[in-house]
Scaffold this active site. Structure first.
Site, short mmCIF file in Angstrom:
data_model
loop_
_atom_site.label_atom_id
_atom_site.label_comp_id
_atom_site.label_asym_id
_atom_site.label_seq_id
_atom_site.Cartn_x
_atom_site.Cartn_y
_atom_site.Cartn_z
N HIS A 36 4.00 1.28 -8.26
CA HIS A 36 2.95 0.26 -8.12
C HIS A 36 2.00 0.32 -9.34
O HIS A 36 1.61 -0.72 -9.86
CB HIS A 36 2.12 0.52 -6.86
CG HIS A 36 2.89 0.43 -5.57
ND1 HIS A 36 3.12 1.51 -4.77
CD2 HIS A 36 3.48 -0.62 -4.94
CE1 HIS A 36 3.81 1.15 -3.70
NE2 HIS A 36 4.04 -0.15 -3.77
N SER B 47 9.44 4.97 -3.83
CA SER B 47 9.27 4.05 -2.71
C SER B 47 8.31 4.68 -1.71
O SER B 47 8.34 5.90 -1.51
CB SER B 47 10.62 3.79 -2.04
OG SER B 47 10.42 3.21 -0.76
N GLY C 264 0.80 -1.22 0.00
CA GLY C 264 0.00 0.00 0.00
C GLY C 264 0.84 1.27 0.00
O GLY C 264 2.03 1.25 -0.26
P1 AMP Z 1 5.91 -2.54 -1.71
O1 AMP Z 1 4.54 -1.94 -1.58
O2 AMP Z 1 7.02 -1.56 -1.47
O3 AMP Z 1 6.04 -3.84 -0.97
O4 AMP Z 1 6.07 -2.91 -3.25
C1 AMP Z 1 5.11 -3.70 -3.91
C2 AMP Z 1 5.62 -4.04 -5.28
O5 AMP Z 1 5.87 -2.84 -6.01
C3 AMP Z 1 6.95 -4.81 -5.25
O6 AMP Z 1 6.94 -5.80 -6.26
C4 AMP Z 1 7.96 -3.74 -5.55
O7 AMP Z 1 9.14 -4.23 -6.15
C5 AMP Z 1 7.19 -2.86 -6.51
N1 AMP Z 1 7.75 -1.51 -6.52
C6 AMP Z 1 7.98 -0.70 -5.46
N2 AMP Z 1 8.57 0.45 -5.84
C7 AMP Z 1 8.73 0.36 -7.20
C8 AMP Z 1 9.28 1.22 -8.20
N3 AMP Z 1 9.80 2.39 -7.90
N4 AMP Z 1 9.26 0.79 -9.48
C9 AMP Z 1 8.74 -0.43 -9.80
N5 AMP Z 1 8.20 -1.28 -8.91
C10 AMP Z 1 8.19 -0.90 -7.63
#
Ligand code: AMP
Length: 288
Positions: free
Chosen positions: A37, A186, A31
């Site tokens: 995302h 991020s 989230g």
């Molecule tokens: P998270 O919510 O941070 O656990 O991320 C969920 C998914 O989104 C994971 O597969 C991450 O690798 C991907 N993700 C997070 N940040 C990025 C980004 N800047 N570019 C591409 N994918 C991302």
């Protein structure tokens, strides 16, 4: 968009879609969604007929001193982003739904793939990730699951687990989405104060310098790492946790670079108190 809070609901929804012969994609997230995302959702929509996004801040992948309690959460904002991105179903369980009282089963991957990089610095992290992703696969039963290259080790671990456990799921990896100044998007960027936010793009600048040296023929991992670290070291706010060059698939450290097998230059850097990760593939057309 259907919103499901229970495993039973999302499984019933997903099975009904499957019975219609439609292909299902899962995008697991914690989230506080951003463009990174959304890019995964876009890829999922291109590859499948029905897209499920899960939003779950998974407690088992956080260490006791880490940021589980203060991890940013904003369900309403995420809901709107998902509607706009044409998500078909949102799976947003409470912690007790995934880990009811007495829960005691975990998926543990062994070997180099989890003993290096983030796995070496965050004991138990990938056990938590593998467990929750397995549970999501079993709840949603997707045909494909889309993950971001931003978490390169997570991608390698999930691919290995999927192979080892014969999950009938195709793992799709999507490129890193960045801010204009290069900082990888991020949810944790929200923690950065203005000074830290200004320093953070040096991480990508460092990776780019190493990549440029690689493009110019430099094949010594030590020298490439030195180039990246020198750039990152230009800000006193940045403290590298690790910076390593490893094989893209196995994550074995590479002593020499042939330029034939893709190598991953991966870094985790503390920016103030916030730990940021980023990576680049050396020699790739679009190292991202
Ligand atoms: P998270 O919510 O941070 O656990 O991320 C969920 C998914 O989104 C994971 O597969 C991450 O690798 C991907 N993700 C997070 N940040 C990025 C980004 N800047 N570019 C591409 N994918 C991302």
């Amino acid at each position: 968009m259907i919103i499901c809070g229970s495993v039973r609901e999302i499984r019933e929804t997903s099975r009904a879609v499957r019975r219609e012969g439609r292909k299902i994609a899962l995008v697991p997230t914690m989230g506080y969604l951003h463009e990174g995302h959304v890019s995964l959702v876009r890829k999922a929509n291109n590859r499948a007929d029905f897209v499920v996004v899960s939003i779950f801040v998974n407690p088992t992948q956080f260490g006791p001193e880490e940021d589980f309690d203060r991890y940013p959460r904003d369900f309403e904002r995420d809901r709107v982003i998902c509607e706009e991105a044409r998500v078909d179903a949102l799976f947003c369980p409470q912690v007790e739904e995934i880990y009811p009282r007495g829960y005691s089963t975990f998926v543990e991957i062994e070997g180099r793939i989890v003993d290096t990089l983030c796995g070496a610095r965050r004991p138990g992290h990938f056990r938590g990730v593998a467990t929750v992703v397995s549970k999501l696969f079993l709840a949603v039963e997707p045909d494909i699951a889309v993950f971001g290259q931003k978490d390169a080790q997570q991608c390698a671990v999930i691919k290995k687990m999927t192979r080892d456990l014969d999950f009938p799921v195709e793992i799709v990896v999507s490129p890193i989405v960045r801010e204009k100044d290069g900082l990888a998007m991020s949810s944790r960027n929200k923690y950065l104060d203005p000074g830290e936010r200004q320093a953070a793009p040096l991480i990508k600048k460092g990776l780019d310098l190493a990549s440029k040296a690689f493009g110019g023929g430099e094949r010594s991992p030590a020298k490439l790492k030195q180039a990246a670290l020198a750039e990152i070291g230009r800000s006193a706010l940045l403290k590298p946790d690790y910076l390593e060059i490893v094989d893209c698939g196995t994550l074995e450290p590479l002593e020499t670079l042939s330029g034939k097998r893709p190598a991953l230059l991966a870094a985790a850097v503390f920016c103030g108190k916030t730990r940021l990760i980023d990576n680049i593939i050396l020699g790739a057309q679009n190292g991202n």
